[in-house]
Design an enzyme around this catalytic site. Structure first.
Site, PDB file in Angstrom:
ATOM      1  N   LYS A  89       0.911  -1.029  -0.042  1.00 55.51           N
ATOM      2  CA  LYS A  89      -0.025  -0.016  -0.014  1.00 55.51           C
ATOM      3  C   LYS A  89       0.812   1.272   0.095  1.00 55.51           C
ATOM      4  CE  LYS A  89      -3.645  -1.084  -0.716  1.00 55.51           C
ATOM      5  NZ  LYS A  89      -3.928  -1.840  -1.753  1.00 55.51           N
ATOM      6  N   THR A  90       2.044   1.129  -0.357  1.00 54.46           N
ATOM      7  CA  THR A  90       2.909   2.471  -0.490  1.00 54.46           C
ATOM      8  C   THR A  90       3.228   3.087  -1.849  1.00 54.46           C
ATOM      9  OG1 THR A  90       4.808   1.180  -0.680  1.00 54.46           O
ATOM     10  CG2 THR A  90       4.192   1.727   1.636  1.00 54.46           C
ATOM     11  N   GLY A  91       2.407   2.162  -2.863  1.00 59.87           N
ATOM     12  CA  GLY A  91       2.569   2.856  -4.258  1.00 59.87           C
ATOM     13  C   GLY A  91       2.891   1.797  -5.269  1.00 59.87           C
ATOM     14  N   TRP A  94       1.464   1.859  -8.850  1.00 64.71           N
ATOM     15  CA  TRP A  94       1.920   3.117  -9.710  1.00 64.71           C
ATOM     16  C   TRP A  94       3.333   2.847 -10.010  1.00 64.71           C
ATOM     17  CZ3 TRP A  94       2.215   8.691  -6.952  1.00 64.71           C
ATOM     18  CH2 TRP A  94       2.353   9.478  -7.986  1.00 64.71           C
ATOM     19  N   HIS A 146       7.917  -7.615  -1.689  1.00 65.71           N
ATOM     20  CA  HIS A 146       7.601  -6.955  -0.615  1.00 65.71           C
ATOM     21  C   HIS A 146       8.529  -7.600   0.499  1.00 65.71           C
ATOM     22  CE1 HIS A 146       3.711  -5.265  -1.641  1.00 65.71           C
ATOM     23  NE2 HIS A 146       3.261  -6.433  -1.676  1.00 65.71           N
ATOM     24  N   ARG A 169       6.166   5.517   1.825  1.00 62.83           N
ATOM     25  CA  ARG A 169       4.772   6.615   2.030  1.00 62.83           C
ATOM     26  C   ARG A 169       4.836   6.842   3.536  1.00 62.83           C
ATOM     27  NH1 ARG A 169      -1.368   4.927  -0.289  1.00 62.83           N
ATOM     28  NH2 ARG A 169      -2.035   7.064  -0.343  1.00 62.83           N
ATOM     29  N   SER A 177      -5.041   2.945   3.998  1.00 67.56           N
ATOM     30  CA  SER A 177      -5.158   2.243   2.735  1.00 67.56           C
ATOM     31  C   SER A 177      -5.067   0.757   2.807  1.00 67.56           C
ATOM     32  CB  SER A 177      -4.056   2.862   1.784  1.00 67.56           C
ATOM     33  OG  SER A 177      -3.946   2.355   0.603  1.00 67.56           O
ATOM     34  N   ARG A 305      -7.935   3.516  -4.978  1.00 67.61           N
ATOM     35  CA  ARG A 305      -8.832   4.038  -4.231  1.00 67.61           C
ATOM     36  C   ARG A 305      -8.870   5.606  -4.450  1.00 67.61           C
ATOM     37  NH1 ARG A 305      -9.720   5.798   1.249  1.00 67.61           N
ATOM     38  NH2 ARG A 305      -7.379   6.222   1.201  1.00 67.61           N
TER      39      ARG A 305
HETATM   40  P1  PAP Z   1      -0.723  -3.083  -3.128  1.00 71.00           P
HETATM   41  O1  PAP Z   1       0.119  -3.255  -2.076  1.00 71.00           O
HETATM   42  O2  PAP Z   1      -2.167  -3.701  -2.917  1.00 71.00           O
HETATM   43  O3  PAP Z   1      -0.301  -3.439  -4.524  1.00 71.00           O
HETATM   44  P2  PAP Z   1      -0.121  -0.540  -3.806  1.00 71.00           P
HETATM   45  O4  PAP Z   1      -0.319  -0.055  -5.211  1.00 71.00           O
HETATM   46  O5  PAP Z   1       1.201  -0.297  -3.188  1.00 71.00           O
HETATM   47  O6  PAP Z   1      -0.908  -1.437  -3.126  1.00 71.00           O
HETATM   48  O7  PAP Z   1      -0.868   0.951  -2.857  1.00 71.00           O
HETATM   49  C1  PAP Z   1      -2.372   1.466  -3.180  1.00 71.00           C
HETATM   50  C2  PAP Z   1      -2.329   2.726  -2.945  1.00 71.00           C
HETATM   51  O8  PAP Z   1      -1.798   3.449  -4.177  1.00 71.00           O
HETATM   52  C3  PAP Z   1      -3.878   3.141  -2.977  1.00 71.00           C
HETATM   53  O9  PAP Z   1      -3.667   4.423  -2.070  1.00 71.00           O
HETATM   54  P3  PAP Z   1      -5.093   4.862  -1.331  1.00 71.00           P
HETATM   55  O10 PAP Z   1      -5.697   3.638  -0.658  1.00 71.00           O
HETATM   56  O11 PAP Z   1      -4.354   5.906  -0.364  1.00 71.00           O
HETATM   57  O12 PAP Z   1      -5.772   5.366  -2.339  1.00 71.00           O
HETATM   58  C4  PAP Z   1      -4.225   3.380  -4.464  1.00 71.00           C
HETATM   59  O13 PAP Z   1      -5.257   4.433  -4.711  1.00 71.00           O
HETATM   60  C5  PAP Z   1      -2.776   4.161  -4.761  1.00 71.00           C
HETATM   61  N1  PAP Z   1      -2.336   4.058  -6.355  1.00 71.00           N
HETATM   62  C6  PAP Z   1      -2.629   3.109  -7.280  1.00 71.00           C
HETATM   63  N2  PAP Z   1      -2.499   3.707  -8.244  1.00 71.00           N
HETATM   64  C7  PAP Z   1      -1.895   4.927  -8.415  1.00 71.00           C
HETATM   65  C8  PAP Z   1      -1.425   6.027  -9.266  1.00 71.00           C
HETATM   66  N3  PAP Z   1      -1.329   5.609 -10.189  1.00 71.00           N
HETATM   67  N4  PAP Z   1      -1.075   7.043  -8.712  1.00 71.00           N
HETATM   68  C9  PAP Z   1      -1.218   7.369  -7.524  1.00 71.00           C
HETATM   69  N5  PAP Z   1      -1.890   6.538  -6.431  1.00 71.00           N
HETATM   70  C10 PAP Z   1      -1.936   5.320  -6.791  1.00 71.00           C
END
Ligand code: PAP
Length: 341
Positions: A89-91, A94, A146, A169, A177, A305
């Site tokens: 959940k740190t990005g 992305w 991870h 993050r 998140s 999200r």
């Molecule tokens: P994961 O561990 O399930 O792969 P991960 O992708 O690390 O999750 O983190 C998800 C967070 O990144 C979510 O944050 P939020 O819950 O605070 O909204 C998600 O919305 C955010 N996220 C996913 N894609 C992007 C993007 N393209 N740009 C910015 N934030 C993003």
């Protein structure tokens, strides 16, 4: 994304390493897994019933622990491997999109790019999920993990010149998140986990691949010691100046942007393609699912999200914010690493 990684069961691992590793060695890992599991410290899980503690890190007892043990025992890195390392959940999503697009930019055009029809997790696999044909991947292999830096085998960190990109993050945003995401995946027979409970567990370090702060510090220190091997990024910086960070990413990975590319706006195209607004509105990410194992199927939309900085604070009480900030200051003291307020 962690505990629901496809479980690298014995068949899968045999297929993965077929021809490379003596099946006797695989059996040894399996036997060791079965032997240690019952004796590991156990606490309440976020998505699964329990988490277990192994070598100082909290893991789901099945997929994550097995995945770690198999990486430690059997993974054969290549010097050209690129690993995206993250705490969940740190990005991750992305960073996967940005890295995949940057490295493959001469291969795929923006109009018919794989990311338009595939969730980023489908473009760049998790190392510890042991995809069946890792060995058949062309170099450079783009993989994510991870696993904390300190638990990676020397073959990945010392003996090879593999590169790591880490993204961290603000822990308040990570916690919230993660809490929201995990409750979506928590089996119906387990009661949802409350924010208060999730907060307590997180603060005590009990969350997948936690303690969070140890995870961050492991990669932070490695990035200070070997900046040519470990690039350390912050989600917040990426939000603020995505083009600057993407250029750094390209440079670090050995795919620098030429002046011509810059003047043509290639960096901005990458940023746009991988933006939250773009990815979250694609049909594939609104209505398709990612099959992670026979039991676990995740709606792609759950990976997107809000994608905002500071949203965690709107869920947490002042007292919770104060406590998590205090833990963060204490843990990071003297490291040179800081998060916002
Ligand atoms: P994961 O561990 O399930 O792969 P991960 O992708 O690390 O999750 O983190 C998800 C967070 O990144 C979510 O944050 P939020 O819950 O605070 O909204 C998600 O919305 C955010 N996220 C996913 N894609 C992007 C993007 N393209 N740009 C910015 N934030 C993003």
């Amino acid at each position: 994304m962690d505990s629901f990684l496809p479980s690298p069961d014995r068949d899968a691992i045999s297929k993965t390493y077929n021809g490379q590793i003596d099946s006797h060695l695989i059996q040894k890992t399996n036997a060791r897994y079965r032997e240690i599991l019952p004796n590991l410290p156990r606490r309440k899980g976020w998505m699964t019933e329990h988490l277990v503690q192994y070598q100082g890190v909290w893991l789901t007892p099945n997929a994550a622990l097995k995945g770690l043990m198999w990486v430690q025992d059997h993974f054969k890195p290549r010097s050209t491997d690129i690993f995206l390392a993250t705490f969940p959940k740190t990005g991750t999503t992305w960073l996967k999109a940005l890295t995949f697009t940057t490295v493959n930019r001469t291969r795929y055009g923006f109009a018919d790019h794989p990311l338009l029809t595939t969730v980023p997790h489908g473009c760049l696999p998790f190392l510890e999920a042991c995809p069946n044909d890792l060995d058949g991947f062309p170099s450079p292999r783009l993989l994510s993990t991870h696993i904390p830096y300190t638990l990676l085998p020397n073959s990945m960190t010392v003996n090879q010149s593999c590169r790591f990109v880490y993204i961290c993050r603000d822990p308040k945003d990570v916690l919230v998140s993660k809490w929201l995401f995990m409750n979506k995946l928590r089996p119906k027979e387990l009661a949802p986990i409350s924010l208060e409970e999730a907060f307590e567990l997180f603060c005590q370090g009990i969350s997948h691949y936690g303690p969070y702060w140890d995870h961050v510090l492991g990669y932070w220190k490695a990035s200070l010691e070997s900046p040519e091997k470990v690039l350390f990024l912050k989600y917040e910086e990426l939000k603020e100046e995505p083009s600057v960070v993407v250029k750094r990413l390209g440079e670090f990975l050995g795919y620098p942007f030429s002046l011509e590319e810059e003047s043509k706006g290639v960096v901005e195209e990458i940023v746009k393609l991988c933006s939250f607004e773009n990815l979250s509105n694609l049909e594939v990410n609104k209505s398709s699912v990612l099959k992670l194992s026979t039991q676990i199927i995740v709606d792609n939309r759950h990976f997107f999200r809000k994608g905002k900085v500071g949203d965690g604070k709107s869920y947490l009480t002042d007292e919770m914010i104060k406590r998590i900030n205090e833990i963060t200051s204490e843990k990071l003291l003297g490291s040179g690493l800081v998060f916002g307020s």
